[in-house]
Design a protein around this motif. Sequence first.
Motif, PDB file in Angstrom:
ATOM      1  N   THR A  19      45.720  44.174  12.545  1.00 44.65           N
ATOM      2  CA  THR A  19      47.128  44.469  12.223  1.00 44.65           C
ATOM      3  C   THR A  19      47.621  45.676  13.005  1.00 44.65           C
ATOM      4  OG1 THR A  19      46.804  43.595   9.989  1.00 44.65           O
ATOM      5  CG2 THR A  19      48.744  44.979  10.362  1.00 44.65           C
ATOM      6  N   ARG A  20      46.761  46.701  13.065  1.00 44.08           N
ATOM      7  CA  ARG A  20      47.136  47.902  13.808  1.00 44.08           C
ATOM      8  C   ARG A  20      47.319  47.601  15.289  1.00 44.08           C
ATOM      9  NH1 ARG A  20      42.503  51.694  13.465  1.00 44.08           N
ATOM     10  NH2 ARG A  20      41.759  50.309  15.106  1.00 44.08           N
ATOM     11  N   ASP A  21      46.414  46.821  15.873  1.00 44.87           N
ATOM     12  CA  ASP A  21      46.525  46.442  17.293  1.00 44.87           C
ATOM     13  C   ASP A  21      47.791  45.616  17.527  1.00 44.87           C
ATOM     14  OD1 ASP A  21      44.166  47.744  17.753  1.00 44.87           O
ATOM     15  OD2 ASP A  21      42.938  45.922  17.716  1.00 44.87           O
ATOM     16  N   ARG A  22      48.059  44.738  16.558  1.00 46.44           N
ATOM     17  CA  ARG A  22      49.265  43.908  16.684  1.00 46.44           C
ATOM     18  C   ARG A  22      50.521  44.777  16.620  1.00 46.44           C
ATOM     19  NH1 ARG A  22      51.754  39.905  19.076  1.00 46.44           N
ATOM     20  NH2 ARG A  22      53.305  38.859  17.759  1.00 46.44           N
ATOM     21  N   ILE A  23      50.538  45.754  15.748  1.00 45.74           N
ATOM     22  CA  ILE A  23      51.678  46.676  15.632  1.00 45.74           C
ATOM     23  C   ILE A  23      51.865  47.444  16.937  1.00 45.74           C
ATOM     24  CG2 ILE A  23      52.514  48.774  14.508  1.00 45.74           C
ATOM     25  CD1 ILE A  23      51.262  47.707  11.904  1.00 45.74           C
ATOM     26  N   VAL A  24      50.750  47.933  17.495  1.00 47.49           N
ATOM     27  CA  VAL A  24      50.818  48.684  18.764  1.00 47.49           C
ATOM     28  C   VAL A  24      51.365  47.783  19.874  1.00 47.49           C
ATOM     29  CG1 VAL A  24      49.450  49.803  20.557  1.00 47.49           C
ATOM     30  CG2 VAL A  24      48.984  50.281  18.145  1.00 47.49           C
ATOM     31  N   ALA A  25      50.880  46.547  19.935  1.00 49.10           N
ATOM     32  CA  ALA A  25      51.343  45.618  20.966  1.00 49.10           C
ATOM     33  C   ALA A  25      52.823  45.305  20.794  1.00 49.10           C
ATOM     34  CB  ALA A  25      50.524  44.326  20.920  1.00 49.10           C
ATOM     35  N   LEU A  26      53.248  45.076  19.546  1.00 50.48           N
ATOM     36  CA  LEU A  26      54.665  44.770  19.298  1.00 50.48           C
ATOM     37  C   LEU A  26      55.548  45.965  19.606  1.00 50.48           C
ATOM     38  CD1 LEU A  26      54.454  42.697  15.984  1.00 50.48           C
ATOM     39  CD2 LEU A  26      54.898  41.859  18.297  1.00 50.48           C
ATOM     40  N   LYS A  27      55.058  47.157  19.290  1.00 48.28           N
ATOM     41  CA  LYS A  27      55.830  48.371  19.616  1.00 48.28           C
ATOM     42  C   LYS A  27      55.994  48.522  21.129  1.00 48.28           C
ATOM     43  CE  LYS A  27      55.346  51.513  15.717  1.00 48.28           C
ATOM     44  NZ  LYS A  27      54.874  52.845  15.282  1.00 48.28           N
ATOM     45  N   GLU A  28      54.954  48.209  21.882  1.00 46.30           N
ATOM     46  CA  GLU A  28      55.034  48.286  23.340  1.00 46.30           C
ATOM     47  C   GLU A  28      56.006  47.237  23.871  1.00 46.30           C
ATOM     48  OE1 GLU A  28      54.469  49.360  27.292  1.00 46.30           O
ATOM     49  OE2 GLU A  28      54.102  50.405  25.395  1.00 46.30           O
ATOM     50  N   GLU A  29      55.922  46.031  23.295  1.00 46.37           N
ATOM     51  CA  GLU A  29      56.866  44.978  23.686  1.00 46.37           C
ATOM     52  C   GLU A  29      58.298  45.387  23.341  1.00 46.37           C
ATOM     53  OE1 GLU A  29      57.740  40.209  22.833  1.00 46.37           O
ATOM     54  OE2 GLU A  29      56.027  41.227  21.892  1.00 46.37           O
ATOM     55  N   LYS A  30      58.472  45.985  22.184  1.00 47.72           N
ATOM     56  CA  LYS A  30      59.799  46.448  21.761  1.00 47.72           C
ATOM     57  C   LYS A  30      60.315  47.535  22.691  1.00 47.72           C
ATOM     58  CE  LYS A  30      62.252  48.307  17.745  1.00 47.72           C
ATOM     59  NZ  LYS A  30      62.132  48.774  16.338  1.00 47.72           N
ATOM     60  N   ARG A  31      59.420  48.450  23.073  1.00 45.94           N
ATOM     61  CA  ARG A  31      59.815  49.529  23.992  1.00 45.94           C
ATOM     62  C   ARG A  31      60.310  48.961  25.320  1.00 45.94           C
ATOM     63  NH1 ARG A  31      58.340  51.895  28.285  1.00 45.94           N
ATOM     64  NH2 ARG A  31      56.505  50.556  28.493  1.00 45.94           N
ATOM     65  N   LYS A  32      59.593  47.956  25.846  1.00 49.43           N
ATOM     66  CA  LYS A  32      59.993  47.337  27.107  1.00 49.43           C
ATOM     67  C   LYS A  32      61.351  46.644  26.973  1.00 49.43           C
ATOM     68  CE  LYS A  32      55.318  46.543  28.880  1.00 49.43           C
ATOM     69  NZ  LYS A  32      54.315  45.518  29.279  1.00 49.43           N
ATOM     70  N   ILE A  33      61.538  45.929  25.861  1.00 51.15           N
ATOM     71  CA  ILE A  33      62.808  45.224  25.659  1.00 51.15           C
ATOM     72  C   ILE A  33      63.951  46.215  25.487  1.00 51.15           C
ATOM     73  CG2 ILE A  33      64.071  43.689  24.112  1.00 51.15           C
ATOM     74  CD1 ILE A  33      61.445  42.242  23.574  1.00 51.15           C
ATOM     75  N   VAL A  34      63.686  47.316  24.781  1.00 51.32           N
ATOM     76  CA  VAL A  34      64.719  48.363  24.637  1.00 51.32           C
ATOM     77  C   VAL A  34      65.119  48.917  26.004  1.00 51.32           C
ATOM     78  CG1 VAL A  34      65.121  50.727  23.826  1.00 51.32           C
ATOM     79  CG2 VAL A  34      64.123  49.031  22.288  1.00 51.32           C
ATOM     80  N   GLU A  35      64.130  49.126  26.867  1.00 53.25           N
ATOM     81  CA  GLU A  35      64.412  49.638  28.207  1.00 53.25           C
ATOM     82  C   GLU A  35      65.184  48.605  29.024  1.00 53.25           C
ATOM     83  OE1 GLU A  35      64.548  52.183  31.465  1.00 53.25           O
ATOM     84  OE2 GLU A  35      64.140  52.517  29.343  1.00 53.25           O
ATOM     85  N   GLU A  36      64.778  47.332  28.896  1.00 54.20           N
ATOM     86  CA  GLU A  36      65.505  46.265  29.604  1.00 54.20           C
ATOM     87  C   GLU A  36      66.959  46.211  29.132  1.00 54.20           C
ATOM     88  OE1 GLU A  36      63.442  42.661  28.933  1.00 54.20           O
ATOM     89  OE2 GLU A  36      61.703  43.182  30.161  1.00 54.20           O
ATOM     90  N   ARG A  37      67.143  46.271  27.820  1.00 55.44           N
ATOM     91  CA  ARG A  37      68.507  46.210  27.275  1.00 55.44           C
ATOM     92  C   ARG A  37      69.328  47.414  27.719  1.00 55.44           C
ATOM     93  NH1 ARG A  37      69.956  46.398  20.908  1.00 55.44           N
ATOM     94  NH2 ARG A  37      69.229  48.520  21.275  1.00 55.44           N
ATOM     95  N   ARG A  38      68.690  48.578  27.759  1.00 53.08           N
ATOM     96  CA  ARG A  38      69.400  49.784  28.206  1.00 53.08           C
ATOM     97  C   ARG A  38      69.884  49.619  29.639  1.00 53.08           C
ATOM     98  NH1 ARG A  38      68.990  53.861  31.307  1.00 53.08           N
ATOM     99  NH2 ARG A  38      66.943  53.194  32.074  1.00 53.08           N
ATOM    100  N   GLU A 217      72.516  38.205  27.902  1.00 55.90           N
ATOM    101  CA  GLU A 217      71.169  38.761  28.023  1.00 55.90           C
ATOM    102  C   GLU A 217      70.971  39.904  27.031  1.00 55.90           C
ATOM    103  OE1 GLU A 217      68.601  37.820  29.876  1.00 55.90           O
ATOM    104  OE2 GLU A 217      69.723  36.089  30.604  1.00 55.90           O
ATOM    105  N   ILE A 218      71.975  40.739  26.877  1.00 59.76           N
ATOM    106  CA  ILE A 218      71.891  41.854  25.926  1.00 59.76           C
ATOM    107  C   ILE A 218      71.772  41.327  24.497  1.00 59.76           C
ATOM    108  CG2 ILE A 218      73.199  43.796  24.944  1.00 59.76           C
ATOM    109  CD1 ILE A 218      74.364  44.214  27.789  1.00 59.76           C
ATOM    110  N   GLU A 219      72.568  40.295  24.179  1.00 58.95           N
ATOM    111  CA  GLU A 219      72.528  39.707  22.846  1.00 58.95           C
ATOM    112  C   GLU A 219      71.161  39.093  22.551  1.00 58.95           C
ATOM    113  OE1 GLU A 219      73.764  38.540  19.085  1.00 58.95           O
ATOM    114  OE2 GLU A 219      74.608  39.973  20.524  1.00 58.95           O
ATOM    115  N   ILE A 220      70.583  38.409  23.558  1.00 60.76           N
ATOM    116  CA  ILE A 220      69.250  37.809  23.389  1.00 60.76           C
ATOM    117  C   ILE A 220      68.218  38.889  23.079  1.00 60.76           C
ATOM    118  CG2 ILE A 220      67.366  36.662  24.628  1.00 60.76           C
ATOM    119  CD1 ILE A 220      69.541  35.016  26.092  1.00 60.76           C
ATOM    120  N   ARG A 221      68.293  39.990  23.819  1.00 57.80           N
ATOM    121  CA  ARG A 221      67.326  41.079  23.607  1.00 57.80           C
ATOM    122  C   ARG A 221      67.575  41.794  22.284  1.00 57.80           C
ATOM    123  NH1 ARG A 221      67.427  39.670  28.517  1.00 57.80           N
ATOM    124  NH2 ARG A 221      65.723  40.067  29.992  1.00 57.80           N
ATOM    125  N   SER A 222      68.827  41.886  21.887  1.00 57.98           N
ATOM    126  CA  SER A 222      69.126  42.502  20.591  1.00 57.98           C
ATOM    127  C   SER A 222      68.539  41.672  19.458  1.00 57.98           C
ATOM    128  CB  SER A 222      70.644  42.641  20.416  1.00 57.98           C
ATOM    129  OG  SER A 222      71.189  43.518  21.390  1.00 57.98           O
TER     130      SER A 222
END
Length: 292
Positions: A19-38, A217-222
């Motif tokens: 669960t912890r590894d999954r959370i870390v992976a999802l947080k990293e994925e979220k960080r990348k998507i946040v940067e893409e959206r920005r 694209e922004i809406e999809i990432r949101s």
Amino acid sequence: MAEQRATDEQKLISTIEETRDRIVALKEEKRKIVEERRKLIEERRKLVEERRALVQEYRNHKEQLRALREEFLKVKEERDAVKKEAMNKREDLKIARQLAEKEGEVAKISLRRLQRRLEELEWKQMTTVMRPEEEKKLVEEIARVESMILKVREARKHVISLMELQADYKSTLLKLKGLNEKLSRMWQRLNELRTKLNELGNKIGEANRRIEELSREIEIRSLKLDDLSKEIDGLYSNYKESLTKLNEMKEARRLGIQLELLEKKKKEVKEKAERGEPLTLEELKILYGELE
């Protein structure tokens, strides 16, 4: 029983780690998507500014086109009037030339010689005594010379008028040429403005399409970020529950070990008491269940 508890505890630890590894992976994925959206939002912001500038430029050129069209129509109206004037003057000049051709030879006769001849005849009439027949011929000659002088003068008027008409006609043609050249330049400028408006319109259309694409694209990432946040929140909840359960299992295991030790010690104390050996206060508490 202890082995089962240990197995369950190990499974729970594995689940917590996963669960912890999954959370870390999802947080990293979220960080990348946040940067893409920005980056997409920044690109869209710049594009919106560019489109605003293009729209303003389009409006300016459209206003120039409108003003130039109005001026073009005014100049064209003036040109048409001058053209009609030139055609009328050409007809007048044609008639004047025809008259001048008829009287051209008369206009070439020397007016000075005719005037000298008239003076001589008039002098002769005043100073010479003649017979009636001779005087009659002299009067007729004077009349012919006077008539010729009038014709020459009239012919010369036509020649002068012809020259004036020619000069006026040429002046009108020059004015007409200038207006035609002006219209040609204005027409070229009108075409340039139309071309520019088409280019700007195409750029604005491309900008609109790109802005719409970026918005999608922004809406999809949101939406993806919302899903990730919900999933992460759910995993966090499971993670906390698992930690709580693991702590409870560890505490239960610790208490179990303590109870086992206590039972073992109680047995030893009971055997000691049965042998008649003296017991300590702590051993008495163990024996009678008073020790926590």
